[in-house]
Scaffold this motif. Structure first.
Motif, mmCIF file in Angstrom:
data_model
loop_
_atom_site.group_PDB
_atom_site.id
_atom_site.type_symbol
_atom_site.label_atom_id
_atom_site.label_comp_id
_atom_site.label_asym_id
_atom_site.label_seq_id
_atom_site.Cartn_x
_atom_site.Cartn_y
_atom_site.Cartn_z
ATOM 1 N N ARG A 76 -52.383 -69.248 -34.899
ATOM 2 C CA ARG A 76 -51.943 -68.507 -33.846
ATOM 3 C C ARG A 76 -53.746 -68.101 -33.309
ATOM 4 N N SER A 77 -54.534 -68.236 -33.598
ATOM 5 C CA SER A 77 -55.939 -67.931 -32.630
ATOM 6 C C SER A 77 -56.238 -68.857 -31.612
ATOM 7 N N ARG A 86 -51.682 -64.502 -21.295
ATOM 8 C CA ARG A 86 -51.205 -63.698 -22.810
ATOM 9 C C ARG A 86 -52.002 -62.896 -23.748
ATOM 10 N N ALA A 87 -52.816 -63.800 -24.183
ATOM 11 C CA ALA A 87 -54.070 -63.476 -24.469
ATOM 12 C C ALA A 87 -54.379 -62.064 -24.233
ATOM 13 N N CYS A 92 -56.130 -60.264 -27.232
ATOM 14 C CA CYS A 92 -56.860 -60.641 -27.321
ATOM 15 C C CYS A 92 -57.963 -61.759 -26.335
ATOM 16 N N GLN A 93 -58.423 -60.904 -25.964
ATOM 17 C CA GLN A 93 -59.241 -62.173 -24.655
ATOM 18 C C GLN A 93 -60.641 -62.833 -25.382
ATOM 19 N N GLU A 95 -60.998 -62.874 -28.803
ATOM 20 C CA GLU A 95 -60.702 -64.362 -29.467
ATOM 21 C C GLU A 95 -60.634 -65.301 -28.835
ATOM 22 N N ALA A 96 -60.121 -65.224 -27.847
ATOM 23 C CA ALA A 96 -59.248 -66.368 -27.568
ATOM 24 C C ALA A 96 -60.601 -67.241 -26.927
ATOM 25 N N ILE A 97 -61.448 -66.334 -26.509
ATOM 26 C CA ILE A 97 -62.222 -67.097 -25.704
ATOM 27 C C ILE A 97 -63.664 -67.448 -26.554
ATOM 28 N N ALA A 98 -64.099 -66.699 -28.466
ATOM 29 C CA ALA A 98 -64.714 -67.434 -28.553
ATOM 30 C C ALA A 98 -63.693 -68.536 -29.666
ATOM 31 N N GLN A 99 -62.590 -68.180 -29.885
ATOM 32 C CA GLN A 99 -61.924 -70.108 -30.549
ATOM 33 C C GLN A 99 -62.101 -71.351 -29.735
ATOM 34 N N PHE A 100 -62.543 -70.805 -27.869
ATOM 35 C CA PHE A 100 -62.333 -72.015 -27.247
ATOM 36 C C PHE A 100 -63.677 -72.979 -27.148
ATOM 37 N N LEU A 101 -64.876 -71.794 -27.453
ATOM 38 C CA LEU A 101 -66.012 -72.146 -27.536
ATOM 39 C C LEU A 101 -66.310 -72.748 -28.871
#
Length: 148
Positions: A76-77, A86-87, A92-93, A95-101
């Motif tokens: 899901r991340s 959508r995030a 969930c922005q 969390e999405a940034i943290a996952q990308f990094l």
């Protein structure tokens, strides 16, 4: 980059496998994807108790064709990160940034560059009004497309 942001053209929203096949066929497709992935995220490799089936699309702008090229199982991340727009809408922005990094082992400058790149592609592709949907990947496997 291992984890990329994909902004689906606005004129393609709602054009996906899940809405184009019978629910029973979608269940077969996604369960086969989960089994193939061994319940590990295709992108980050994390072991998961549940996966999302993510459709990989190729966009041929010259011929206005949206072609399905693969369906992968992802956590899901990673899924929220791929669908960054959508995030943002569902809160969930961060969390999405943290996952990308984390997954790409990069910094905010890399993220900003990625966002600029995908925004330009999104805007250009969203100007195309009538995308043809190519689902031969699944019809070649014997699944039928529902009539609109």
């Amino acid at each position: 980059m291992k984890l990329q942001i994909e902004l689906i053209p606005k004129t393609c929203w709602g054009s996906n496998v899940r809405t184009k096949v019978k629910k029973s066929d979608w269940d077969k497709i996604r369960k086969a994807v989960y089994e193939k992935e061994g319940m590990h995220c295709h992108i980050c490799g994390e072991s998961c108790t549940s996966l999302d089936a993510h459709e990989i699309w190729e966009f041929d702008e010259k011929n206005s064709t949206q072609r399905l090229v693969d369906i992968i199982g992802i956590c899901r991340s990673c899924h929220n990160t791929i669908h960054f727009g959508r995030a943002q809408k569902i809160g969930c922005q961060k969390e999405a940034i943290a996952q990308f990094l984390k997954v790409n082992d990069c910094d905010m400058v890399d993220l900003q560059n990625e966002l600029l790149k995908v925004e330009e592609v999104y805007m250009r592709r969203s100007k195309i009004k009538d995308w043809k949907l190519d689902l031969t990947l699944i019809t070649n496997k014997g699944f039928s497309i529902k009539e609109d």
